[in-house]
Design an enzyme around this catalytic site. Structure first.
Site, PDB file in Angstrom:
ATOM      1  N   GLU A 106       0.747  -1.112  -0.032  1.00  0.00           N
ATOM      2  CA  GLU A 106       0.052   0.028   0.086  1.00  0.00           C
ATOM      3  C   GLU A 106       0.903   1.323  -0.015  1.00  0.00           C
ATOM      4  OE1 GLU A 106      -2.811   0.346   3.295  1.00  0.00           O
ATOM      5  OE2 GLU A 106      -3.936   1.811   2.137  1.00  0.00           O
ATOM      6  N   ASP A 107       1.950   1.238   0.860  1.00  0.00           N
ATOM      7  CA  ASP A 107       2.604   2.637   1.000  1.00  0.00           C
ATOM      8  C   ASP A 107       3.989   2.546   0.267  1.00  0.00           C
ATOM      9  OD1 ASP A 107       0.396   3.414   2.370  1.00  0.00           O
ATOM     10  OD2 ASP A 107       1.312   2.769   4.413  1.00  0.00           O
ATOM     11  N   ASP A 142     -15.323  -1.740  44.525  1.00  0.00           N
ATOM     12  CA  ASP A 142     -16.100  -2.170  43.549  1.00  0.00           C
ATOM     13  C   ASP A 142     -15.431  -2.364  42.115  1.00  0.00           C
ATOM     14  OD1 ASP A 142     -17.843  -3.093  45.066  1.00  0.00           O
ATOM     15  OD2 ASP A 142     -19.603  -1.789  44.455  1.00  0.00           O
ATOM     16  N   ASP A 183      -2.426  -4.650  13.249  1.00  0.00           N
ATOM     17  CA  ASP A 183      -2.363  -3.103  12.611  1.00  0.00           C
ATOM     18  C   ASP A 183      -3.034  -2.044  13.399  1.00  0.00           C
ATOM     19  OD1 ASP A 183      -1.476  -1.262  10.789  1.00  0.00           O
ATOM     20  OD2 ASP A 183      -3.511  -1.917   9.484  1.00  0.00           O
TER      21      ASP A 183
HETATM   22 MN    MN Z   1      -0.336  -0.559   9.323  1.00  0.00          MN
END
Ligand code: MN
Length: 711
Positions: free
Chosen positions: A76-77, A259, A139
Site C-alpha cells: 500500500e505505501d 467495586d 495493525d
Molecule cells: Mn499498518
C-alpha cells in the site's frame, strides 16, 4: 519502542526452531521499502511494522504471519508489488499481505450499505485465511495507540469502527487483552469527558487501591495455604470501559473504588479451580446469581474460567476469575492457540467446527441477503452475548442472550418451531416468551395441529425463528384467503343453482379469473377471500341479471369489507368482516372473531348469548381498530314513570353525547309507568356508558338496559 531483536526473542520463546533468517530478510526488506517515510508522530515509519510484528508474537503466531506483519504496509505505501513479495517470500506471505492491504483499502463509510459491503469483504478474507484478520487486528491495535496524531474527526471515525467491529472481532477470536485495550482506546476518543474523569479518579486512588489489593491477596493466600493450594493471585483496577459500563448499569459513584477492582486466581489444574472457588466462597460471602462456570460451559470463543462475585473484607463487591495456566494462555492467545502449525494447513478443522459463529458469518454473507439483514446477522453473530442450553438428550445449543423456547425450537428444526405450544425448562412448564438462561434444559411441547403466531415475532431473538415465522404467516395467509374465497364463491354460485365443481372443471372459473387479470383460480379465490372483490362482483358475469338485486342485497348488507370495519384480525391482513346480530358488538366490547363458512369472519362479543354454539377451533383473536370512526346501532330499553317531557329529556342526553336516535318506540301502562325502546348510533362503549349514567339521572327514570341483538 520495539527493536527487531525483541521480536526475535519473543518468537524463540514459543517457537525455538523458528526460521529467524526469513524474519531478518523481511525486516531488511521492510526497512528498505519504507526508507525515508515518516509517520504522523514524527517517528520513522518502520516503527509501525515492527510494533505490529511484535503484537503478533503476543498471540504466538507462526513465522509467515510475523513476516507478513513486517511487510503489511509495503504494497500500500511503497513501490513494492504483490509479485515482488511472492518472489522474495513465497505465495503464502504474498497472499497474507495482499489480504491485509485489501482490508485496509476498504473505507467504512457512514452509510449502512457500504459498511455492509466492507464487512462482507472482511469476512470473505477471514474465510480464506484467518491470519489476515489477526494481522489486521495487530495493525489496528498499534494505530489506535498512535491515534492522537490524527484529526479529531478521523479519531472518532476510526474509534467507532474499532469499537463496533474490531473489538468484537478480537473478543470472538478469544484475544481478551486485545479486546479490552481496543475498547478502552476507542472509549477514550468516543467519550473523552467520561474517559478523563474515570482515568483521573483511578490514578488518584491508586495508592489506596494497591493497599486494598494487597490486603485481599494476603487474605486469600493465607486461606489457600491452609489447604496447600498453590495459586498465582493478582488484582487490578477494572478496565476503564468496563468501569464506565458498570457505573451506567449500577449507578455507581466513582468513589466506590473497591467495586472497581478485579482479581484473578491462576492454578495448575482444573480441580484446583473448584477448590479455590470453594475456599473463596467459604471465606467471602458469595453474591447469589453471580457465579458462572465457563469451565463446564466454555464461551463460544472457547474461553474458560470460573467467575464469581463475593462480598469483600470491607463489605464491597469484588469480582474474581479463577482459571488454570492453560486456560489463561488460551485467553491471551485466542484462536491462534488452537491451531497446529502444519505445512500448508491454516486451520485445524476441529477448531473450525468450534468456531461455529465464523462459519455462520461466512454462510450469511454468501446467502445474498439485503444489507440491513446482513448487518443484523453480523451483529447477532459477532456480539458476545450468547447462552448455552441443553436439549433433553444433553446436546448443547448456543443461542443469543434473551432467546426464548421458541428460538430454541426453531434452532433445532423448523417444524418443531411451527408446532411448539409450550415448553418445560428444567422440568417446569414456562411461558413461550420465557427468557432462557445458560445451563437450562429445554424441552419443547408440541401439538401437530398447532400453528405459529404473529405475536411470536414480538419476542423471538434469533434471525432463524424470525424469518421462519414470517415465511409461515405469508403462506398461511394466502392459504386461508384461498379457502375462504373458494367457500364464498361456491356459496354464491349455489344460490343461483350453479355448480362450483362443474365450472371449475370446465375452466369457466379460470376464464372469469382471467377477466380479472389473474393467472390462476387460486389467485382469484384469494382476492375474494381478502375482500378485494365481493363474491357478487366476482361472479357478476355469470349470475343472471334478474337474480342480482333484492334478496342478495339483504344477505350481504351486514358484511363490511375489512377496509371499513374497525377490526384488526390477528395474522390476517384483509378479510371480509361482519358483525353478529345476536350480540351486536360495539367498539370497546370484548370480542372474538368466528370464521364462518362463506361469509368471512363474524364478530361476536365475548359474552354473546350463543357463545357455546361457536366451535373453539374456528375462533380467532380480533381487536378493535379504534382509529376508524364507525357507529353501530344499539337498542336501549328505558323504564320510567310516565311523565311529560321525559322523551325530550332523553333526546337531549343523546344529543349531548353525540348519539343519533334512529328510532324510538314508547308505551305507557295503566299504572302510570312507561317503557321505551330506543335504537341509538354508538361509536364506542365509553360513549354508551356515559349515556347510561346520564339517563339514569333523569327524573323519573327507573332503569336503562342495553338489549342484546338487533331484533
Ligand atoms: Mn499498518
Amino acid at each position: 519502542m520495539v527493536r527487531f531483536n525483541d521480536i526475535v526473542e519473543a518468537v524463540q520463546k514459543y517457537n525455538p526452531n523458528a526460521d529467524i533468517k526469513t524474519l531478518e530478510r523481511a525486516y531488511v526488506f521492510s526497512a528498505q521499502a519504507h526508507k525515508g517515510q515518516i509517520r504522523l508522530s514524527g517517528e520513522p515509519y518502520l516503527i509501525h511494522p515492527l510494533e505490529v510484528a511484535y503484537i503478533l508474537t503476543r498471540m504466538s503466531l507462526d513465522i509467515p504471519s510475523i513476516v507478513s506483519g513486517l511487510l503489511h504496509d509495503t504494497i500500500e505505501d511503497s513501490f513494492v508489488s504483490k509479485e515482488d513479495i511472492e518472489e522474495y517470500f513465497g505465495k503464502e506471505v504474498a497472499e497474507l499481505v495482499d489480504g491485509v492491504t485489501k482490508i485496509s483499502q476498504m473505507q467504512l463509510k457512514p452509510s449502512e450499505d457500504s459498511r455492509a459491503e466492507s464487512l462482507r469483504k472482511m469476512i470473505l478474507a477471514m474465510s480464506k485465511d484467518i491470519r489476515v484478520i489477526l494481522i489486521k487486528l495487530a495493525d489496528r491495535y498499534h494505530n489506535m495507540q498512535t491515534l492522537k496524531f490524527l484529526s479529531e474527526e478521523k479519531q472518532r471515525e476510526i474509534s467507532k469502527e474499532t469499537f463496533e467491529i474490531y473489538a468484537p472481532l478480537a473478543h470472538r477470536l478469544g484475544i481478551e487483552w486485545m479486546k479490552g485495550d481496543l475498547e478502552d482506546e476507542s472509549f477514550k476518543y468516543l467519550y473523552p469527558n467520561e474517559y478523563k474523569a474515570i482515568a483521573e479518579r483511578v490514578a488518584k486512588k491508586k495508592k489506596e487501591r494497591d493497599a486494598y489489593i494487597e490486603e485481599v491477596i494476603e487474605l486469600l493466600k493465607e486461606k489457600f495455604a491452609q489447604f496447600k493450594l498453590n495459586a498465582e493471585i493478582s488484582g487490578r483496577a477494572k478496565r476503564f470501559y468496563s468501569i464506565y459500563k458498570k457505573m451506567k448499569l449500577e449507578r455507581l459513584e466513582l468513589d466506590d473504588i473497591y467495586d472497581l477492582t478485579a482479581f484473578r486466581v491462576i492454578v495448575n489444574e482444573v480441580k484446583e479451580c473448584y477448590l479455590a472457588l470453594g475456599l473463596i466462597h467459604a471465606f467471602f460471602k458469595p453474591i447469589p446469581g453471580k457465579f458462572s462456570d465457563y469451565i463446564a460451559l466454555p464461551k463460544a470463543n472457547m474461553y474458560q474460567s470460573l467467575h464469581t462475585k463475593v462480598i469483600g473484607p470491607r463489605g464491597e463487591k469484588i469480582e474474581i476469575q479463577i482459571r488454570t495456566h492453560e486456560m489463561h494462555r488460551l485467553a491471551e492467545e485466542g484462536i491462534a492457540a488452537h491451531w497446529k502449525y502444519k505445512e500448508g494447513k491454516v486451520f485445524d478443522p476441529k477448531v473450525d467446527n468450534v468456531f461455529g459463529w465464523l462459519r455462520r458469518l461466512i454462510d450469511a454473507q454468501q446467502e445474498n441477503k439485503d444489507n440491513r439483514e446482513f448487518i443484523e446477522d453480523f451483529k447477532i453473530n459477532l456480539f458476545p452475548d450468547e447462552i448455552y442450553v441443553f436439549t433433553p438428550r444433553g446436546d448443547v445449543k448456543e443461542l443469543p442472550k434473551g432467546a426464548t423456547p421458541v428460538d430454541f425450537a426453531y434452532a433445532i428444526h423448523t417444524h418443531l418451531g411451527h408446532m411448539c405450544v409450550g415448553a418445560k425448562v428444567n422440568g417446569r412448564i414456562v411461558p413461550l416468551r420465557y427468557t432462557l438462561k445458560s445451563g437450562d434444559t429445554v424441552e419443547i411441547i408440541t401439538n401437530p395441529t398447532h400453528k405459529p403466531s404473529k405475536d411470536w415475532l414480538g419476542f423471538v431473538k434469533t434471525s432463524k425463528a424470525r424469518s421462519k415465522i414470517r415465511q409461515w404467516i405469508k403462506t398461511e395467509q394466502r392459504e386461508q384467503s384461498i379457502e375462504l374465497g373458494k367457500a364464498l364463491i361456491e356459496k354464491e354460485l349455489a344460490k343461483h343453482d350453479l355448480s362450483f365443481s362443474k365450472m371449475l372443471k370446465s375452466g369457466e372459473l379460470l376464464n372469469i379469473a382471467k377477466d380479472f387479470s389473474f393467472e390462476n383460480v387460486d389467485d382469484f379465490f384469494a382476492s375474494v377471500g381478502y375482500g378485494l372483490y365481493t363474491p357478487l362482483q366476482a361472479l357478476g358475469k355469470v349470475i343472471p341479471e334478474e337474480e342480482k338485486p333484492g334478496k342478495l342485497k339483504r344477505l350481504i348488507s351486514t358484511i363490511k369489507r375489512k377496509k371499513d370495519a374497525p377490526i384488526k384480525i390477528k395474522g390476517v391482513e384483509d378479510m371480509v368482516v361482519s358483525f353478529a346480530k345476536c350480540c351486536n358488538p360495539i367498539p370497546g366490547d370484548k370480542i372474538f372473531g368466528f370464521i364462518t363458512r362463506g361469509r368471512g369472519i363474524t364478530i361476536h362479543t365475548a359474552d354473546c348469548p350463543n357463545i357455546e354454539t361457536y366451535d373453539e377451533q374456528r375462533r380467532v383473536e380480533v381487536t378493535w381498530d379504534l382509529g376508524k370512526e364507525v357507529t353501530f346501532p344499539v337498542r336501549l330499553k328505558i323504564s320510567s314513570d310516565d311523565r311529560k317531557g321525559l322523551i325530550s329529556d332523553i333526546s337531549t342526553v343523546m344529543a349531548m353525547n353525540n348519539a343519533n336516535i334512529i328510532s324510538a318506540k314508547a308505551m305507557t301502562y295503566p299504572d302510570k309507568s312507561a317503557a321505551g325502546i330506543y335504537v341509538v348510533e354508538i361509536g364506542h362503549i365509553s360513549q354508551l356508558q356515559k349515556i347510561i349514567k346520564s339517563v339514569q339521572k333523569i327524573k323519573g327514570v327507573k332503569s336503562i338496559e342495553r338489549l342484546r341483538g338487533l331484533a
